[in-house]
Motif scaffolding. Structure first.
Motif, PDB file in Angstrom:
ATOM      1  N   LEU A 164      40.728  64.347  72.365  1.00 21.36           N
ATOM      2  CA  LEU A 164      39.572  63.834  73.105  1.00 21.36           C
ATOM      3  C   LEU A 164      39.214  62.425  72.656  1.00 21.36           C
ATOM      4  CD1 LEU A 164      37.330  67.014  73.267  1.00 21.36           C
ATOM      5  CD2 LEU A 164      38.189  65.735  75.239  1.00 21.36           C
ATOM      6  N   ASP A 165      39.349  62.162  71.359  1.00 25.19           N
ATOM      7  CA  ASP A 165      39.032  60.834  70.848  1.00 25.19           C
ATOM      8  C   ASP A 165      39.888  59.784  71.570  1.00 25.19           C
ATOM      9  OD1 ASP A 165      37.859  58.910  68.984  1.00 25.19           O
ATOM     10  OD2 ASP A 165      39.835  58.877  68.045  1.00 25.19           O
ATOM     11  N   SER A 166      41.183  60.064  71.735  1.00 25.18           N
ATOM     12  CA  SER A 166      42.061  59.113  72.451  1.00 25.18           C
ATOM     13  C   SER A 166      41.589  58.946  73.897  1.00 25.18           C
ATOM     14  CB  SER A 166      43.504  59.621  72.502  1.00 25.18           C
ATOM     15  OG  SER A 166      43.958  59.879  71.235  1.00 25.18           O
ATOM     16  N   ARG A 167      41.260  60.067  74.515  1.00 25.07           N
ATOM     17  CA  ARG A 167      40.815  59.986  75.928  1.00 25.07           C
ATOM     18  C   ARG A 167      39.516  59.211  76.048  1.00 25.07           C
ATOM     19  NH1 ARG A 167      40.170  65.652  78.163  1.00 25.07           N
ATOM     20  NH2 ARG A 167      39.317  64.470  79.895  1.00 25.07           N
ATOM     21  N   TYR A 168      38.563  59.459  75.140  1.00 22.76           N
ATOM     22  CA  TYR A 168      37.268  58.774  75.240  1.00 22.76           C
ATOM     23  C   TYR A 168      37.414  57.279  74.973  1.00 22.76           C
ATOM     24  CZ  TYR A 168      35.071  63.406  75.403  1.00 22.76           C
ATOM     25  OH  TYR A 168      34.695  64.678  75.764  1.00 22.76           O
ATOM     26  N   ARG A 169      38.321  56.906  74.048  1.00 20.46           N
ATOM     27  CA  ARG A 169      38.532  55.474  73.800  1.00 20.46           C
ATOM     28  C   ARG A 169      39.083  54.808  75.066  1.00 20.46           C
ATOM     29  NH1 ARG A 169      37.782  54.218  68.351  1.00 20.46           N
ATOM     30  NH2 ARG A 169      37.697  56.111  67.115  1.00 20.46           N
ATOM     31  N   ALA A 170      39.982  55.527  75.740  1.00 16.84           N
ATOM     32  CA  ALA A 170      40.547  54.975  76.984  1.00 16.84           C
ATOM     33  C   ALA A 170      39.465  54.884  78.066  1.00 16.84           C
ATOM     34  CB  ALA A 170      41.710  55.847  77.453  1.00 16.84           C
ATOM     35  N   MET A 171      38.644  55.922  78.172  1.00 17.26           N
ATOM     36  CA  MET A 171      37.564  55.908  79.183  1.00 17.26           C
ATOM     37  C   MET A 171      36.577  54.782  78.889  1.00 17.26           C
ATOM     38  SD  MET A 171      36.494  59.874  79.692  1.00 17.26           S
ATOM     39  CE  MET A 171      37.719  61.125  79.972  1.00 17.26           C
ATOM     40  N   ALA A 172      36.248  54.604  77.597  1.00 21.11           N
ATOM     41  CA  ALA A 172      35.294  53.552  77.220  1.00 21.11           C
ATOM     42  C   ALA A 172      35.868  52.187  77.574  1.00 21.11           C
ATOM     43  CB  ALA A 172      34.998  53.640  75.723  1.00 21.11           C
ATOM     44  N   ALA A 173      37.165  52.025  77.309  1.00 23.46           N
ATOM     45  CA  ALA A 173      37.796  50.725  77.592  1.00 23.46           C
ATOM     46  C   ALA A 173      37.779  50.456  79.091  1.00 23.46           C
ATOM     47  CB  ALA A 173      39.233  50.726  77.065  1.00 23.46           C
ATOM     48  N   SER A 174      38.089  51.457  79.914  1.00 19.05           N
ATOM     49  CA  SER A 174      38.115  51.182  81.355  1.00 19.05           C
ATOM     50  C   SER A 174      36.705  51.038  81.933  1.00 19.05           C
ATOM     51  CB  SER A 174      38.960  52.209  82.114  1.00 19.05           C
ATOM     52  OG  SER A 174      38.355  53.436  82.057  1.00 19.05           O
ATOM     53  N   ALA A 175      35.722  51.730  81.316  1.00 23.47           N
ATOM     54  CA  ALA A 175      34.332  51.576  81.797  1.00 23.47           C
ATOM     55  C   ALA A 175      33.809  50.164  81.552  1.00 23.47           C
ATOM     56  CB  ALA A 175      33.433  52.596  81.103  1.00 23.47           C
ATOM     57  N   ASN A 176      34.337  49.521  80.519  1.00 21.16           N
ATOM     58  CA  ASN A 176      33.839  48.192  80.149  1.00 21.16           C
ATOM     59  C   ASN A 176      34.678  47.041  80.694  1.00 21.16           C
ATOM     60  OD1 ASN A 176      31.401  48.553  78.690  1.00 21.16           O
ATOM     61  ND2 ASN A 176      32.567  49.539  77.071  1.00 21.16           N
ATOM     62  N   GLN A 177      35.654  47.371  81.557  1.00 20.04           N
ATOM     63  CA  GLN A 177      36.499  46.309  82.088  1.00 20.04           C
ATOM     64  C   GLN A 177      35.767  45.482  83.134  1.00 20.04           C
ATOM     65  OE1 GLN A 177      40.157  48.051  83.399  1.00 20.04           O
ATOM     66  NE2 GLN A 177      41.084  47.878  81.385  1.00 20.04           N
TER      67      GLN A 177
END
Ligand code: ATP
Length: 204
Positions: free
Chosen positions: A191-204
Motif C-alpha cells: 500500500l505504501d508504494s501505491r499511496y506514494r504513486a497516488m500522491a505523486a499523480s495527485a500533485n502533478q
C-alpha cells in the motif's frame, strides 16, 4: 508546497489499527492519530478542556485540574443524547486540529488514524479510506487480552461502531489482519508504494 495525499485509517476495536499505523510510521510515513489529539485537546488549557467543563460542570475536574475521564465515560455511557452532545462539541475540535497538523507536514502522503472515521463523517477529510479488517472473534479476543476486560465490555463498544459490512463497503482499501504480523508488513509495504504513486499523480 504540495498538499499531502490523505489516507484515513480506520477499523473496529482491536482490529489492529495501532499496529498498522506503527508499520506505516516505520516506512517513514507521517501518522496523525485522532485518539492522541482527542486526549491532548482536553488537557488543562487546551480548547476542549473549557468546553468539557462547561458541559459537565466544574466537578468533572479533580483537584489538580485534570479531567476525570472515567467519570465522564460513566456519565455519557447510558445516556446516548448526552454522549452525542459531547461528541458534537469535541469531534469538530479534533478534525480542526487534524487539519492544523496536516498543514505543517511536508511528506507526500500521510496516514490519519481515526477509529471513528465512518461514524463521524470523516470521509470528507481524507482522499482514501483504508480499513483494517479481521474476523469479529479475533477482534474480540485481541481486545479482551489487551484491555484485560470481558466480552460484554468489548461487545458494548462494538455496538457503537459501524458494522463490519458497512466498514468494508465504505473502504477504498482493506488490510486483512487474520495472520501474523509479517502478513501486515507485506500489505503495508504494497500500500505504501501505491499511496506514494497516488500522491505523486495527485500533485502533478
Ligand atoms: P483499538 O481501536 O481498540 O485501540 P486497534 O485497532 O488499534 O485497537 P491494536 O491495538 O493494533 O488494535 O491491536 C489490538 C491488539 O491485538 C494489540 O494487543 C495487538 O498487539 C494485537 N494484534 C494486532 N494484530 C495482531 C496479529 N496479527 N496477531 C496477533 N496479535 C495482534
Amino acid at each position: 508546497m504540495n498538499r499531502p495525499f490523505r489516507v484515513g485509517l480506520t477499523g473496529g476495536i482491536g482490529s489492529g489499527k495501532t499496529t498498522v499505523a506503527g508499520l506505516f510510521h516505520q516506512q517513514g510515513v507521517t501518522v496523525i492519530d485522532a485518539d492522541d489529539i482527542a486526549h491532548e485537546l482536553v488537557e488543562p488549557g487546551q480548547p476542549g478542556y473549557k468546553a468539557v467543563l462547561e458541559f459537565f460542570g466544574r466537578d468533572i475536574a479533580g483537584a489538580s485540574g485534570t479531567l476525570d475521564r472515567k467519570r465522564m465515560r460513566q456519565l455519557v455511557f447510558s445516556d446516548p443524547e448526552k454522549k452525542q452532545a459531547l461528541e458534537s462539541i469535541l469531534h469538530p475540535l479534533v478534525y480542526n486540529e487534524i487539519e492544523n497538523r496536516i498543514a505543517t507536514i511536508d511528506s507526500a502522503y500521510c496516514i490519519i488514524a481515526i477509529p471513528l472515521l465512518l461514524e463521524t463523517g470523516g470521509e470528507r477529510h481524507v482522499d482514501r479510506v483504508l480499513a483494517v479488517d479481521c474476523d469479529e472473534e479475533d477482534q474480540i479476543q485481541r481486545a479482551i487480552i489487551r484491555d484485560n476486560t470481558d466480552r460484554d465490555d468489548i461487545m458494548s463498544i462494538m455496538a457503537t461502531q459501524v458494522t463490519r459490512e458497512r466498514r468494508l463497503a465504505k473502504a477504498d482499501d482493506i488490510i486483512r489482519n487474520d495472520r501474523d504480523i509479517s502478513y501486515l508488513v507485506q500489505q503495508v509495504a504494497d500500500l505504501d508504494s501505491r499511496y506514494r504513486a497516488m500522491a505523486a499523480s495527485a500533485n502533478q
